[in-house]
Design a protein around this motif. Structure first.
Motif, PDB file in Angstrom:
ATOM      1  N   GLY A 118      43.214  34.885  52.002  1.00  0.00           N
ATOM      2  CA  GLY A 118      42.746  33.517  51.810  1.00  0.00           C
ATOM      3  C   GLY A 118      43.306  32.944  50.530  1.00  0.00           C
ATOM      4  N   PRO A 119      42.619  31.972  49.938  1.00  0.00           N
ATOM      5  CA  PRO A 119      43.128  31.327  48.718  1.00  0.00           C
ATOM      6  C   PRO A 119      43.377  32.297  47.565  1.00  0.00           C
ATOM      7  CG  PRO A 119      41.238  30.145  49.592  1.00  0.00           C
ATOM      8  CD  PRO A 119      41.348  31.397  50.380  1.00  0.00           C
ATOM      9  N   ASP A 120      42.590  33.388  47.524  1.00  0.00           N
ATOM     10  CA  ASP A 120      42.724  34.362  46.456  1.00  0.00           C
ATOM     11  C   ASP A 120      43.383  35.650  46.941  1.00  0.00           C
ATOM     12  OD1 ASP A 120      41.461  32.778  44.440  1.00  0.00           O
ATOM     13  OD2 ASP A 120      39.547  33.182  45.415  1.00  0.00           O
ATOM     14  N   GLY A 121      44.195  35.551  47.975  1.00  0.00           N
ATOM     15  CA  GLY A 121      44.887  36.714  48.486  1.00  0.00           C
ATOM     16  C   GLY A 121      43.934  37.708  49.121  1.00  0.00           C
ATOM     17  N   LEU A 122      44.239  38.991  49.004  1.00  0.00           N
ATOM     18  CA  LEU A 122      43.416  40.024  49.616  1.00  0.00           C
ATOM     19  C   LEU A 122      42.070  40.185  48.927  1.00  0.00           C
ATOM     20  CD1 LEU A 122      46.127  42.765  50.312  1.00  0.00           C
ATOM     21  CD2 LEU A 122      45.161  41.084  51.902  1.00  0.00           C
ATOM     22  N   GLU A 123      41.887  39.524  47.785  1.00  0.00           N
ATOM     23  CA  GLU A 123      40.613  39.618  47.087  1.00  0.00           C
ATOM     24  C   GLU A 123      39.727  38.412  47.373  1.00  0.00           C
ATOM     25  OE1 GLU A 123      42.294  40.110  43.278  1.00  0.00           O
ATOM     26  OE2 GLU A 123      42.359  42.284  43.388  1.00  0.00           O
ATOM     27  N   THR A 124      40.069  37.639  48.411  1.00  0.00           N
ATOM     28  CA  THR A 124      39.255  36.499  48.811  1.00  0.00           C
ATOM     29  C   THR A 124      37.932  36.995  49.409  1.00  0.00           C
ATOM     30  OG1 THR A 124      41.217  35.160  49.270  1.00  0.00           O
ATOM     31  CG2 THR A 124      39.141  34.470  50.296  1.00  0.00           C
ATOM     32  N   CYS A 125      36.837  36.443  48.928  1.00  0.00           N
ATOM     33  CA  CYS A 125      35.513  36.838  49.418  1.00  0.00           C
ATOM     34  C   CYS A 125      35.188  36.117  50.727  1.00  0.00           C
ATOM     35  CB  CYS A 125      34.435  36.511  48.388  1.00  0.00           C
ATOM     36  SG  CYS A 125      34.587  37.438  46.849  1.00  0.00           S
ATOM     37  N   LEU A 126      34.368  36.742  51.555  1.00  0.00           N
ATOM     38  CA  LEU A 126      33.855  36.095  52.758  1.00  0.00           C
ATOM     39  C   LEU A 126      32.962  34.922  52.360  1.00  0.00           C
ATOM     40  CD1 LEU A 126      32.929  39.245  54.887  1.00  0.00           C
ATOM     41  CD2 LEU A 126      34.784  37.618  55.350  1.00  0.00           C
ATOM     42  N   PRO A 127      32.766  33.948  53.266  1.00  0.00           N
ATOM     43  CA  PRO A 127      31.875  32.816  52.951  1.00  0.00           C
ATOM     44  C   PRO A 127      30.490  33.314  52.539  1.00  0.00           C
ATOM     45  CG  PRO A 127      33.124  32.366  54.948  1.00  0.00           C
ATOM     46  CD  PRO A 127      33.397  33.802  54.601  1.00  0.00           C
ATOM     47  N   GLY A 128      29.942  32.706  51.491  1.00  0.00           N
ATOM     48  CA  GLY A 128      28.627  33.094  51.000  1.00  0.00           C
ATOM     49  C   GLY A 128      28.666  34.090  49.863  1.00  0.00           C
ATOM     50  N   PHE A 129      29.873  34.609  49.549  1.00  0.00           N
ATOM     51  CA  PHE A 129      30.003  35.577  48.462  1.00  0.00           C
ATOM     52  C   PHE A 129      30.989  35.051  47.406  1.00  0.00           C
ATOM     53  CE2 PHE A 129      28.668  38.083  52.124  1.00  0.00           C
ATOM     54  CZ  PHE A 129      27.637  38.839  51.583  1.00  0.00           C
ATOM     55  N   VAL A 130      30.832  35.555  46.202  1.00  0.00           N
ATOM     56  CA  VAL A 130      31.682  35.141  45.076  1.00  0.00           C
ATOM     57  C   VAL A 130      32.053  36.393  44.272  1.00  0.00           C
ATOM     58  CG1 VAL A 130      30.696  32.829  44.869  1.00  0.00           C
ATOM     59  CG2 VAL A 130      29.641  34.739  43.633  1.00  0.00           C
ATOM     60  N   TRP A 131      33.046  36.259  43.434  1.00  0.00           N
ATOM     61  CA  TRP A 131      33.391  37.377  42.569  1.00  0.00           C
ATOM     62  C   TRP A 131      32.253  37.656  41.591  1.00  0.00           C
ATOM     63  CZ3 TRP A 131      38.902  35.276  41.159  1.00  0.00           C
ATOM     64  CH2 TRP A 131      39.783  35.568  42.215  1.00  0.00           C
ATOM     65  N   ARG A 132      32.016  38.927  41.336  1.00  0.00           N
ATOM     66  CA  ARG A 132      30.928  39.301  40.429  1.00  0.00           C
ATOM     67  C   ARG A 132      31.260  38.965  38.977  1.00  0.00           C
ATOM     68  NH1 ARG A 132      29.248  45.389  40.951  1.00  0.00           N
ATOM     69  NH2 ARG A 132      31.379  45.615  40.178  1.00  0.00           N
ATOM     70  N   GLU A 133      32.499  39.234  38.561  1.00  0.00           N
ATOM     71  CA  GLU A 133      32.993  38.886  37.221  1.00  0.00           C
ATOM     72  C   GLU A 133      32.199  39.553  36.102  1.00  0.00           C
ATOM     73  OE1 GLU A 133      33.193  34.628  37.061  1.00  0.00           O
ATOM     74  OE2 GLU A 133      34.853  34.519  38.475  1.00  0.00           O
ATOM     75  N   ALA A 134      31.872  40.822  36.299  1.00  0.00           N
ATOM     76  CA  ALA A 134      31.279  41.579  35.199  1.00  0.00           C
ATOM     77  C   ALA A 134      32.293  41.752  34.069  1.00  0.00           C
ATOM     78  CB  ALA A 134      30.803  42.942  35.694  1.00  0.00           C
TER      79      ALA A 134
END
Length: 359
Positions: A118-134
């Motif tokens: 998707g927009p972020d390549g293979l690290e694109t999250c499914l709808p409803g999820f976001v990067w955790r960014e710890a």
């Protein structure tokens, strides 16, 4: 890769850039003769006297004996907290439940990521999820509430770590922002003094050789201005040549060379009647010397604009005023009388000004 993902990764690289710092510093910050690395902590390349380093080693050995009762190592978690371990090296302190959540999120990471990209390549999250960014490179997909919890945990990190207090009469050394070794107040003052000296590089071989080269070029300018006629290799107007030689010889050798130039210049001054500086009452005119084109020590055009460097000389005659203006031109560049500058030199202009500008 999206612009956002690229920016996050750049931030991560910048944050980790200091990892390579010590190796580079080891080469760039070689101590001048008489100084050694302080080594208060790994990668501490501040140059100090051997006696100071001995005291630092002693303070490190006595560190735990100077903690106040109940003190914890700053890197340890306060009672009731544990390392989160959301990623390798994650030492953020959270509750045991927070660590279990992070582990569970890691186990579910693949299921929450788009298999088609998707927009972020293979690290694109499914709808409803976001990067955790710890961390800047934490692309584990979680629900928005989990990311908010992680942000709160990161923001509260300083309050969940152990605190080291010193016994009465001792203070944190602060050789670096995270140096909490307890020392006597005088030791901390010494550390502050050494850190300030480190910023100016006055104790490093490179810094000492930069100053040696500046003095050598200033002496060369004076020799040329006085028409002394010295031609030995030590009379060189290129600062790069002086600096390179300085790095190859012991400290005593460069001190001897500088002293020889000073002695020869004094002898030349004695031989020259114009070397006698007139009193201010005898000052009748001035000469202004300004740079035109300059080349650095390597022969490349300098970015110093024309007219940026200048020096005024005053005297009873135009010749004596010009002599002092040339001598005072500076230590970083020599003067070239031709149309093209030599390496490490500037071509220049002279302006005769009636009256004395040196009062």
């Amino acid at each position: 890769m999206s612009n956002r993902q690229f920016a996050v990764r750049i931030a991560a690289c910048l944050a980790l850039g200091s990892v390579a710092g010590p190796a580079a510093a080891a080469a760039d910050w070689q101590c001048d003769a008489g100084y050694v690395w302080r080594e208060a902590f790994p990668g501490d390349y501040v140059c100090v006297t051997p006696a100071v380093r001995d005291r630092v080693m002693r303070d490190n050995d006595l560190a735990t004996s100077r903690w106040a009762p109940g003190s914890l190592y700053p890197g340890a978690c306060s009672p009731g907290y544990v390392a989160r371990e959301a990623y390798s090296g994650d030492t953020t302190c959270v509750t045991p439940a927070g660590r279990e959540r992070a582990r569970h999120e890691n186990e579910l990471a693949d299921r929450r990521r788009s298999t088609t990209g998707g927009p972020d390549g293979l690290e694109t999250c499914l709808p409803g999820f976001v990067w955790r960014e710890a961390s800047p490179t934490d692309f584990v997909c979680v629900d928005p509430a989990a990311r908010q919890r992680v942000r709160e945990e990161n923001g509260n990190a300083a309050n969940t770590r152990g605190r080291r207090d010193c016994l009465p009469g001792f203070v944190w050394r602060e050789a670096s922002p995270t140096d909490h070794v307890c020392v006597e107040p005088a030791e901390r003052e010494q550390v502050s003094f050494d850190n300030q000296a480190n910023e100016t590089r006055e104790r490093t071989l490179g810094g000492a050789c930069d100053r040696y080269a500046e003095e050598a070029v200033a002496q060369y300018n004076e020799m040329v201005a006085r028409d002394c006629g010295f031609s030995a290799p030590r009379w060189q107007g290129n600062p790069a040549v002086h600096g390179e030689w300085c790095r190859q010889v012991p400290r005593a050798d460069r001190e001897d060379e500088a002293a020889i130039r000073r002695d020869e210049l004094r002898e030349c001054a004695v031989r020259s009647a114009e070397a006698e500086r007139p009193s201010w009452e005898e000052c009748a005119m001035s000469v202004l010397v300004t740079n035109r084109a300059c080349l650095d020590g390597g022969g490349a055009p300098s970015e110093i604009p024309p007219g940026k460097l200048s020096s005024v000389g005053c005297g009873a005659t135009p010749d004596s005023a010009l002599l002092r203006a040339r001598i005072g031109f500076g230590g970083k560049f020599c003067l070239s009388s031709g149309e093209m500058p030599d390496r490490g030199c500037c071509t220049y202009e002279e302006e005769l000004i009636p009256g004395c500008l040196c009062r």
